[in-house]
Design an enzyme around this catalytic site. Structure first.
Site, PDB file in Angstrom:
ATOM      1  CB  SER A 677      -0.947  -0.034   1.201  1.00 61.32           C
ATOM      2  OG  SER A 677      -1.955   0.931   1.074  1.00 61.32           O
ATOM      3  CG  ASP A 762      -6.060  -2.591  -4.460  1.00 62.02           C
ATOM      4  OD1 ASP A 762      -6.863  -1.937  -3.773  1.00 62.02           O
ATOM      5  OD2 ASP A 762      -4.843  -2.633  -4.229  1.00 62.02           O
ATOM      6  CG  HIS A 794      -5.208  -2.389  -0.639  1.00 66.01           C
ATOM      7  ND1 HIS A 794      -4.508  -1.805  -1.675  1.00 66.01           N
ATOM      8  CD2 HIS A 794      -4.764  -1.781   0.487  1.00 66.01           C
ATOM      9  CE1 HIS A 794      -3.693  -0.890  -1.187  1.00 66.01           C
ATOM     10  NE2 HIS A 794      -3.823  -0.859   0.129  1.00 66.01           N
TER      11      HIS A 794
END
Length: 824
Positions: A677, A762, A794
């Protein structure tokens, strides 16, 4: 009735996954002894030839030499593979008409045929023919069962690969057995080349099974997790593995056997809640989209029903409104069903599933708060960079704005007070740093619109959570996190009980799951080397009983210690973090992985991380840093990260690496950066803006361009767009800055090997962020292992995809970092 679904003020983190140990391949191949006279010590495959000879896999030609540059025959290839696989003698020696029983190849060729490794053509094997590279690919893939791991292999001459061998050549590239951009599929394979390919395949597979704990053992799903005690205290709900997915089970207190009541084969069940003694609800994701669905199920497994069966809708449980009859209970659920950008509050009947819009979002509310009777009476609304507090006295009235907070202020209503005073309904508890640097737990008067009491504030850090007693109608303790989580006790009786539990557990790292008011409490205790264990504590008897270990097969003695560290950044800020060293290793010239956390408005914490244990067990020092912009350290530290992506935030990471190098802990030639991330962005930024610092990088679901990232947020983030601009930058006003610190636009500065992993679904960091980074590098003729997983979002949640990722991660880092030559 009030059920305990309140989230902690700081995010509650649960780490599961993996770890393993490997001996460096160079150490396995071993000595500089010459295996054959025609294979000098400095020959490119000398060590590998020696290793395979020592294993009895290869042999010399009739003259006693190996002839490494000669083309290898299909017959010799079969013999070598047979020995590598230790195949049993075949049932028949008549598999091919051109391989007679007396042939030196007969046993190997027929044994491999019976295992469907060699196939031949028209009944012929052609053992004296020379092996081509594409044929070799098929042999190795079948022999070692190399699978599709999702890496999008790039081979420039892919079009020239014969159709029967195409997938197998791709498998070689996916599994790092070859890294060539041009494969030359019809070229002959030399004897040395085949040795190299066999060696790479064997050692790549052994890499994750060597050491005290194997990767598969550490990848194993927890035996029991997420235990919850029923309201009457007689039954446990928990998650256990079934069909490689975490499913919901029921277990009677005092018994050891559990009964499965759900059958999810596609997704892991996530959160679970008791509604009554006979009914639970649970949430489940949909292919990584984060469009979670809420299900209801009875303890006997009947009545499993999706209460939010909508497409592209995100549902979260807010509260429960009880009733006389079980079927009349109502769930309060937030959903963006009406408007993808706004989370409204709905009432859902537990029995029928009937759904009614209860509170419509005016378009700018990002947080709803119920009172102690399940009435929606407070909210936080977003007004540009500022926020405001909305309140109503009862549900028959409209919300009104009663306070406004500056962009840098935090004010989160966490609970209405439970006070017998006449104005009880007009008070709430809030986490607030208004007028101070650190987030404190305060009471706020909704009538006078003022903070009335600071219940607890810490001088060093923000508060992170609190424990409330409905029985006493008071706060028992407030938690805060420095290097570790601590409690400030506000109730002497609760403190005394907690100290007793500390003594009985010989561990202060535990917490209560559910209400602290019950006679029998459910506890979870953990540490930095354990998934944790669950206990029942009888308050009256002062008796503690262990009821489950999450992973009883893991030996804590074989895992590494996570220790807090701190240092000064180049501009004088104190940066805190954690350093984990390989168990038993001297803290000198170690290969290092710096692992920046996601968020970035989050923080790393002390505790068990199977990802950290994986890297440490592979021989790496692991550095986790709470760089500026991380949460928990106060308002000034948090906002010191505003518009500093790739700048001061990245400098903190760089400074941490250099601090370890200067101390002699880290080998300057063997440093990797790996994160997910925001940590994926930091990886790309580190590779592009400090290219000489890192030997390799792994970007996991990270943004590559700040401009395209800000242009592709999920719809329910739209309310906070101005706040996102405050954190990252405004695409119009700050366009030049965003371009300057977007790694995508500086791909030509990357020098070291890079690996990227992405989930197709995602919603936070779109697949295009990874696609465009890979495309930019390939345009520069730079190959990037790019793992792409369907039905993931994600981060990877499915066991088989986690295994693929961590196997690839280990191999990529070991090849490019750990097994590099040490700095002098």
């Amino acid at each position: 009735m009030k059920i305990f679904i309140r989230k902690g003020i700081a995010a509650l983190l649960a780490a599961v996954w993996i770890a393993a140990v490997v001996v460096p391949i160079s150490a396995q191949a071993g000595s500089n002894a010459v295996a054959y006279e025609d294979v000098p010590a400095d020959y490119y495959a000398s060590q590998e030839i020696t290793w395979l000879k020592q294993k009895g896999i290869i042999q010399a030609e009739e003259d006693g030499n190996f002839h490494p540059d000669d083309a290898v025959t299909r017959g010799d290839a079969a013999v070598w593979l047979g020995k590598a696989l230790k195949v049993q003698k075949p049932k028949s020696l008549h598999g091919f008409t051109d391989v007679p029983e007396a042939s030196p190849y007969a046993e190997a060729v027929n044994a491999l045929k019976e295992r469907n490794i060699v196939q031949g053509d028209g009944g012929l094997y052609q053992p004296e023919s020379f092996l081509t590279r594409e044929q070799m690919a098929s042999l190795l893939v079948r022999a070692f069962q190399l699978k599709d791991n999702g890496i999008q292999a790039w081979i420039k001459d892919e079009g020239s690969i014969a159709k029967p061998h195409h997938e197998d050549v791709i498998r070689l590239k996916q599994n790092f057995i070859t890294e060539q951009l041009t494969f030359m599929p019809q070229d002959r394979v030399t004897r040395a080349q085949l040795v190299l390919f066999i060696y790479r395949t064997i050692t790549a597979q052994e890499e994750t099974s060597q050491g005290a704990v194997s990767l598969d053992d550490l990848l194993k799903l927890p035996d029991k997790a997420a235990l919850r005690l029923s309201p009457d205290g007689t039954t446990l709900a928990l998650l256990q593995p079934w069909e490689n997915r975490m499913n919901l089970f029921i277990q009677k207190v005092g018994e050891t056997q559990s009964t499965r009541i759900t059958s999810s084969k596609d997704e892991n069940i996530q959160k679970l809640y008791w509604i009554t003694d006979k009914v639970l609800v649970y949430s489940v994701d949909n292919g990584g989209t984060e469009n979670t669905h809420i299900h209801v199920v009875h303890v006997d497994g009947t009545g499993d029903k999706d209460l939010t069966p909508y497409t592209n809708v995100k549902a979260d449980l807010l509260d429960v409104r009880p009733a006389q009859k079980e079927e009349d209970f109502e769930l309060l659920v937030t959903m963006n069903k009406r408007d993808p950008k706004a989370m409204d509050v709905y009432r859902i009947k537990l029995g029928s599933g009937d759904t009614t819009l209860h509170v419509q979002n005016p378009g700018n509310v990002n947080y709803w708060q119920t009172d102690n009777w399940g009435r929606v009476r407070a909210a936080i609304a977003v007004e540009g960079e500022k926020t405001s507090l909305l309140y109503r006295q009862d549900e028959n009235k409209d919300f009104e704005k009663i306070a406004s907070f500056d962009a840098n202020d935090t004010f989160i209503p966490v609970m209405f007070t439970y006070n017998p005073a006449a104005n009880a309904i007009d008070q709430l508890y809030a986490a607030s740093n208004v007028g101070r640097d650190k987030v404190a737990l305060v009471t706020y008067d909704l009538s006078t619109k003022k903070e009335t009491e600071v219940i607890y504030v810490n001088d060093e850090v923000d508060i992170s959570n609190f424990i409330y007693s409905y029985k006493k109608r008071s706060i028992l303790a407030v938690s805060y996190e420095t290097d570790d989580v601590h409690l400030k006790y506000l109730d002497k009786e609760f403190e005394m009980m907690s100290r007793q539990i500390d003594d009985k557990l010989q561990n202060t790292h535990w917490g209560i799951i559910g209400s602290p008011d019950k006679d029998v409490l459910l506890l979870h205790a953990g540490g930095d080397k354990s998934y944790g264990s669950y206990y029942l504590y009888d308050r009256k008897m002062e008796k503690l009983d262990k009821i489950a270990d999450s992973n009883p097969n893991l030996d804590e003695k074989k895992l590494a210690d996570m220790k807090p560290i701190s240092f000064k950044s180049r501009d004088g800020l104190t940066i805190h973090g954690y350093l984990t060293l390989p168990k038993g290793a001297a803290a000198t010239k170690l290969p290092l992985v710096v692992n920046p956390h996601g968020g970035p408005r989050a923080r790393d914490s002390w505790g068990y991380s199977s990802e950290v244990q994986l890297l440490a067990s592979q021989g790496y020092a692991v550095l986790q840093l709470n760089f500026r912009g991380s949460t928990g350290y106060g308002k000034a530290f948090l906002h010191a990260g505003d518009k500093q992506w790739g700048q001061a935030m990245q400098n903190d990471i760089t400074d941490g690496v250099r601090w370890l190098i200067e101390r002699g802990t880290a080998d300057p030639e063997r440093v990797a950066i790996y994160g997910a991330s925001y940590g994926g962005y930091a990886t790309l930024a580190g590779m592009a803006f400090t290219p000489d610092l890192y030997a390799a990088g792994v970007d996991y679901v990270g943004p590559s361009s700040l401009l395209t990232f800000l242009d592709s947020m999920p719809p329910y983030w739209e309310i906070g767009r101005s706040q996102m601009y405050q954190q990252v930058g405004d695409p119009v006003k700050d366009k030049k800055m965003l371009q300057a610190y977007s790694p995508l636009l500086h791909a030509d500065q990357i020098k070291a090997p890079l690996m990227i992993a992405q989930g197709v679904n995602d919603p936070r960091v779109k697949k295009t962020e990874s696609d465009q980074m890979v495309a930019a590098l390939r345009k520069l003729d730079v190959d990037v292992p790019y793992m792409l997983k369907m039905s993931e979002g994600h981060g990877y949640a499915k066991l088989e995809n986690e295994r693929d990722f961590y196997q690839a991660l280990i191999h990529f880092l070991n090849k490019n970092v750990k097994n590099k030559k040490k700095a002098s």
